[in-house]
Write a protein that holds these residues in place. Sequence first.
Motif, PDB file in Angstrom:
ATOM      1  N   SER A   1       3.434  53.940  13.716  1.00  0.00           N
ATOM      2  CA  SER A   1       3.249  52.530  14.043  1.00  0.00           C
ATOM      3  C   SER A   1       4.634  51.944  14.226  1.00  0.00           C
ATOM      4  O   SER A   1       5.455  52.016  13.324  1.00  0.00           O
ATOM      5  CB  SER A   1       2.533  51.791  12.921  1.00  0.00           C
TER       6      SER A   1
ATOM      7  N   GLY B   1       5.658  45.478  17.781  1.00  0.00           N
ATOM      8  CA  GLY B   1       4.332  45.858  18.277  1.00  0.00           C
ATOM      9  C   GLY B   1       3.690  46.780  17.266  1.00  0.00           C
ATOM     10  O   GLY B   1       3.213  47.848  17.584  1.00  0.00           O
ATOM     11  N   ALA B   2       3.650  46.375  16.031  1.00  0.00           N
ATOM     12  CA  ALA B   2       3.335  47.270  14.930  1.00  0.00           C
ATOM     13  C   ALA B   2       1.942  47.845  14.990  1.00  0.00           C
ATOM     14  O   ALA B   2       1.656  48.824  14.338  1.00  0.00           O
ATOM     15  CB  ALA B   2       3.535  46.551  13.605  1.00  0.00           C
ATOM     16  N   GLN B   3       1.077  47.248  15.765  1.00  0.00           N
ATOM     17  CA  GLN B   3      -0.283  47.750  15.791  1.00  0.00           C
ATOM     18  C   GLN B   3      -0.464  48.861  16.801  1.00  0.00           C
ATOM     19  O   GLN B   3      -1.530  49.440  16.925  1.00  0.00           O
ATOM     20  CB  GLN B   3      -1.251  46.605  16.099  1.00  0.00           C
ATOM     21  N   LYS B   4       0.611  49.196  17.521  1.00  0.00           N
ATOM     22  CA  LYS B   4       0.544  50.203  18.565  1.00  0.00           C
ATOM     23  C   LYS B   4       0.966  51.551  17.993  1.00  0.00           C
ATOM     24  O   LYS B   4       2.014  51.670  17.375  1.00  0.00           O
ATOM     25  CB  LYS B   4       1.484  49.793  19.696  1.00  0.00           C
ATOM     26  N   LEU B   5       0.129  52.588  18.184  1.00  0.00           N
ATOM     27  CA  LEU B   5       0.455  53.921  17.707  1.00  0.00           C
ATOM     28  C   LEU B   5       1.095  54.740  18.820  1.00  0.00           C
ATOM     29  O   LEU B   5       0.641  54.699  19.956  1.00  0.00           O
ATOM     30  CB  LEU B   5      -0.799  54.656  17.216  1.00  0.00           C
TER      31      LEU B   5
ATOM     32  N   SER C   1       6.897  51.229  11.074  1.00  0.00           N
ATOM     33  CA  SER C   1       6.356  50.547   9.903  1.00  0.00           C
ATOM     34  C   SER C   1       5.499  51.502   9.075  1.00  0.00           C
ATOM     35  O   SER C   1       5.313  51.285   7.887  1.00  0.00           O
ATOM     36  CB  SER C   1       5.549  49.316  10.299  1.00  0.00           C
ATOM     37  N   ALA C   2       4.988  52.554   9.698  1.00  0.00           N
ATOM     38  CA  ALA C   2       4.201  53.557   8.974  1.00  0.00           C
ATOM     39  C   ALA C   2       4.069  54.808   9.826  1.00  0.00           C
ATOM     40  O   ALA C   2       4.195  54.749  11.059  1.00  0.00           O
ATOM     41  CB  ALA C   2       2.812  53.026   8.596  1.00  0.00           C
TER      42      ALA C   2
ATOM     43  N   HIS D   1       1.472  58.207  10.415  1.00  0.00           N
ATOM     44  CA  HIS D   1       0.115  58.684  10.175  1.00  0.00           C
ATOM     45  C   HIS D   1       0.025  60.178  10.486  1.00  0.00           C
ATOM     46  O   HIS D   1       0.628  60.652  11.451  1.00  0.00           O
ATOM     47  CB  HIS D   1      -0.877  57.956  11.083  1.00  0.00           C
TER      48      HIS D   1
ATOM     49  N   PHE E   1       2.093  58.727  19.576  1.00  0.00           N
ATOM     50  CA  PHE E   1       1.643  60.016  19.065  1.00  0.00           C
ATOM     51  C   PHE E   1       2.599  61.149  19.409  1.00  0.00           C
ATOM     52  O   PHE E   1       3.235  61.157  20.470  1.00  0.00           O
ATOM     53  CB  PHE E   1       0.278  60.356  19.664  1.00  0.00           C
TER      54      PHE E   1
END
Lengths: 113, 110
Positions: free
Chosen positions: B90, B94-98, B30-31, B33, B100
């Motif tokens: 993201s 579970g879009a709030q999970k990053l 979804s994004a 970072h 890495f």
Amino acid sequence: KAGVTQTPRYLIKTRGQQVTLSCSPISGHRSVSWYQQTPGQGLQFLFEYFSETQRNKGNFPGRFSGRQFSNSRSEMNVSTLELGDSALYLCASSLQTANYGYTFGSGTRLTVV
Amino acid sequence: KNEVEQSPQNLTAQEGEFITINCSYSVGISALHWLQQHPGGGIVSLFMLSSGKKKHGRLIATINIQEKHSSLHITASHPRDSAVYICAVSLIQGAQKLVFGQGTRLTINP
């Protein structure tokens, strides 16, 4: 405006003990996420809380738990500490979701001896 | 294979050089970072992208959703840019999970 505050900054614990870390988000932020950073595994997601509810959880054993209070402050707890739990624990806060961007705290460096 | 791969892992350059760090991912997102981590541990969020390109000062971030690839560019690099740069995504589910990448350690020599 104040940033994300994590306490304590440094902590030394003995194997088998438990530890509680605290994270105070930016005022108005309702989402708090926790991450573990180790030299071997890098950054890994632990869990995320939003409005006092755990919204997502990473692949960590049940010894790792957390909670969020009505003022959005969050705590994470690690029970029965193992040497491998030595890490930098970071929290980040955002308005609602990752799509709003995150602000990270400075972290708590936990050493288990 | 990691869901998020960065290259190079280490990069050393001279002051003034143009820097490119790459990030490829294999999952729907979804994004994306870009984060900067200085010695001591603090992480600063540089960019959040879901499409196109963003610029902030000497830093430029681009993303190609079709190719699942993003780049972070630093123009006129300076020793104070020395840090670890981390790409994170993201997930749609579970879009709030990053998730890495492993990070790129950048050293800019004067």
